[in-house]
Design an enzyme around this catalytic site. Structure first.
Site, PDB file in Angstrom:
ATOM      1  N   CYS A  75     -16.380  -9.414  -3.797  1.00 50.77           N
ATOM      2  CA  CYS A  75     -15.518 -10.369  -3.327  1.00 50.77           C
ATOM      3  C   CYS A  75     -16.520 -11.614  -2.899  1.00 50.77           C
ATOM      4  O   CYS A  75     -17.427 -11.360  -1.839  1.00 50.77           O
ATOM      5  CB  CYS A  75     -14.572  -9.670  -2.239  1.00 50.77           C
ATOM      6  SG  CYS A  75     -13.497 -11.341  -1.939  1.00 50.77           S
ATOM      7  N   GLU A  76     -15.858 -12.826  -3.241  1.00 49.03           N
ATOM      8  CA  GLU A  76     -16.365 -14.331  -3.029  1.00 49.03           C
ATOM      9  C   GLU A  76     -15.862 -14.402  -1.690  1.00 49.03           C
ATOM     10  O   GLU A  76     -16.559 -15.312  -0.748  1.00 49.03           O
ATOM     11  CB  GLU A  76     -16.637 -15.111  -3.885  1.00 49.03           C
ATOM     12  CG  GLU A  76     -15.455 -15.533  -5.123  1.00 49.03           C
ATOM     13  CD  GLU A  76     -14.945 -16.411  -5.481  1.00 49.03           C
ATOM     14  OE1 GLU A  76     -14.467 -17.226  -5.680  1.00 49.03           O
ATOM     15  OE2 GLU A  76     -15.623 -16.322  -6.303  1.00 49.03           O
ATOM     16  N   HIS A  77     -15.040 -13.648  -1.536  1.00 48.00           N
ATOM     17  CA  HIS A  77     -14.233 -14.157  -0.266  1.00 48.00           C
ATOM     18  C   HIS A  77     -14.536 -13.501   1.126  1.00 48.00           C
ATOM     19  O   HIS A  77     -14.837 -13.787   2.204  1.00 48.00           O
ATOM     20  CB  HIS A  77     -12.319 -14.102  -0.230  1.00 48.00           C
ATOM     21  CG  HIS A  77     -12.142 -14.727  -1.498  1.00 48.00           C
ATOM     22  ND1 HIS A  77     -11.070 -13.721  -2.580  1.00 48.00           N
ATOM     23  CD2 HIS A  77     -11.988 -16.319  -2.332  1.00 48.00           C
ATOM     24  CE1 HIS A  77     -11.151 -14.947  -2.531  1.00 48.00           C
ATOM     25  NE2 HIS A  77     -11.531 -16.693  -3.390  1.00 48.00           N
ATOM     26  N   HIS A  78     -14.976 -12.403   0.779  1.00 47.96           N
ATOM     27  CA  HIS A  78     -15.566 -11.289   2.673  1.00 47.96           C
ATOM     28  C   HIS A  78     -16.765 -10.854   2.120  1.00 47.96           C
ATOM     29  O   HIS A  78     -17.485 -10.557   2.925  1.00 47.96           O
ATOM     30  CB  HIS A  78     -14.119 -10.383   2.210  1.00 47.96           C
ATOM     31  CG  HIS A  78     -13.035 -10.844   2.413  1.00 47.96           C
ATOM     32  ND1 HIS A  78     -12.034 -10.822   1.270  1.00 47.96           N
ATOM     33  CD2 HIS A  78     -12.667 -11.457   3.347  1.00 47.96           C
ATOM     34  CE1 HIS A  78     -10.826 -11.204   2.368  1.00 47.96           C
ATOM     35  NE2 HIS A  78     -11.407 -11.487   3.466  1.00 47.96           N
ATOM     36  N   GLN A 116     -11.978 -11.211  -9.308  1.00 43.18           N
ATOM     37  CA  GLN A 116     -12.029  -9.888 -10.836  1.00 43.18           C
ATOM     38  C   GLN A 116     -10.698 -11.632 -11.373  1.00 43.18           C
ATOM     39  O   GLN A 116     -12.000 -10.319 -12.602  1.00 43.18           O
ATOM     40  CB  GLN A 116     -11.254  -9.148 -10.125  1.00 43.18           C
ATOM     41  CG  GLN A 116     -11.193  -7.918 -11.326  1.00 43.18           C
ATOM     42  CD  GLN A 116     -10.208  -6.711 -10.502  1.00 43.18           C
ATOM     43  OE1 GLN A 116     -10.235  -6.018  -9.226  1.00 43.18           O
ATOM     44  NE2 GLN A 116      -9.526  -6.296 -11.892  1.00 43.18           N
ATOM     45  N   HIS A 144     -10.944  -2.448  -4.193  1.00 44.27           N
ATOM     46  CA  HIS A 144     -11.184  -3.824  -3.692  1.00 44.27           C
ATOM     47  C   HIS A 144     -11.484  -3.515  -2.138  1.00 44.27           C
ATOM     48  O   HIS A 144     -10.488  -3.007  -0.931  1.00 44.27           O
ATOM     49  CB  HIS A 144     -10.365  -5.567  -3.801  1.00 44.27           C
ATOM     50  CG  HIS A 144     -10.966  -5.485  -5.189  1.00 44.27           C
ATOM     51  ND1 HIS A 144     -11.169  -6.566  -4.982  1.00 44.27           N
ATOM     52  CD2 HIS A 144     -10.140  -5.121  -6.201  1.00 44.27           C
ATOM     53  CE1 HIS A 144     -11.070  -7.218  -6.329  1.00 44.27           C
ATOM     54  NE2 HIS A 144     -10.838  -6.199  -7.009  1.00 44.27           N
ATOM     55  N   CYS A 146     -12.105  -5.225   0.676  1.00 41.80           N
ATOM     56  CA  CYS A 146     -12.059  -6.193   1.345  1.00 41.80           C
ATOM     57  C   CYS A 146      -9.583  -5.958   1.387  1.00 41.80           C
ATOM     58  O   CYS A 146      -9.697  -6.383   2.484  1.00 41.80           O
ATOM     59  CB  CYS A 146     -11.626  -7.585   1.017  1.00 41.80           C
ATOM     60  SG  CYS A 146     -10.894  -7.894  -0.568  1.00 41.80           S
TER      61      CYS A 146
END
Length: 186
Positions: A75-78, A116, A144, A146
């Site tokens: 995940c690019e956020h976490h 995703q 996920h 996250c």
């Protein structure tokens, strides 16, 4: 891709309050940097290299489906993993793609920092671009970390995304694809 330096991971360990010189952590920065390089190897790959000319003439104009392709992404956020499977289909127009190339295309895009929704679109666009298919469909189902390990901590949640291009926008073609991948899950 630029080389990830173990020193960055050492700084993270210190920031967490850990002693990076203790026995269990001495080699962790080096291992973590190496693992991240591996998990993000998709940045070093190209569609042309992966396909490598594996397009073959064919009179088939019926749906080709590769279902249950395992995928692992971050995940690019976490920077936490999401894990799932992709179902990819296309309708050939004179050429078919080597079977393993579909899985390799999924892996190339999955091995990048992702969300995703974008991953699903990138796979569909790549298959369409390579094959010039009459239609392409991609469905991804993933869990996920996250969402499971932090935040709302929902252990049984699954995210589903789909992209339908060309002939797969037709209700009957879309339905056939979804029914066939539903059978492959059993």
């Amino acid at each position: 891709m630029s080389v990830l330096l173990p020193g960055y991971y050492r700084d993270i360990l210190i920031g967490l309050g850990e002693n990076p010189d203790r026995e269990g952590l001495v080699d962790t920065p080096k291992r973590a940097a190496k693992a991240m390089q591996y998990l993000c190897q998709g940045y070093d790959q190209s569609l042309e290299t992966i396909v490598n000319g594996a397009l073959f003439a064919s009179d088939s104009d019926e749906m080709v489906i590769v279902a249950n392709i395992e995928l692992y992404s971050l995940c690019e956020h976490h920077l936490l993993p999401f894990i799932g499977k992709a179902h990819v289909a296309y309708i050939p127009t004179g050429k078919v793609l080597g079977l393993s190339k579909i899985a390799r295309i999924v892996d190339m895009f999955a091995r990048r920092l992702q969300i995703q929704e974008n991953l699903t679109r990138e796979i569909a666009d790549a298959i369409e671009g390579v094959t010039q298919a009459a239609g392409v469909a991609v469905v991804i189902e993933a869990k996920h970390m996250c969402m499971m390990m932090r935040g709302v901590e929902k252990q049984n949640s699954t995210m589903n995304t789909s992209v339908m291009l060309g002939a797969f926008r037709e209700p009957s073609t879309r339905m056939e694809f979804l029914q066939l991948i539903g059978r492959s899950k059993s």
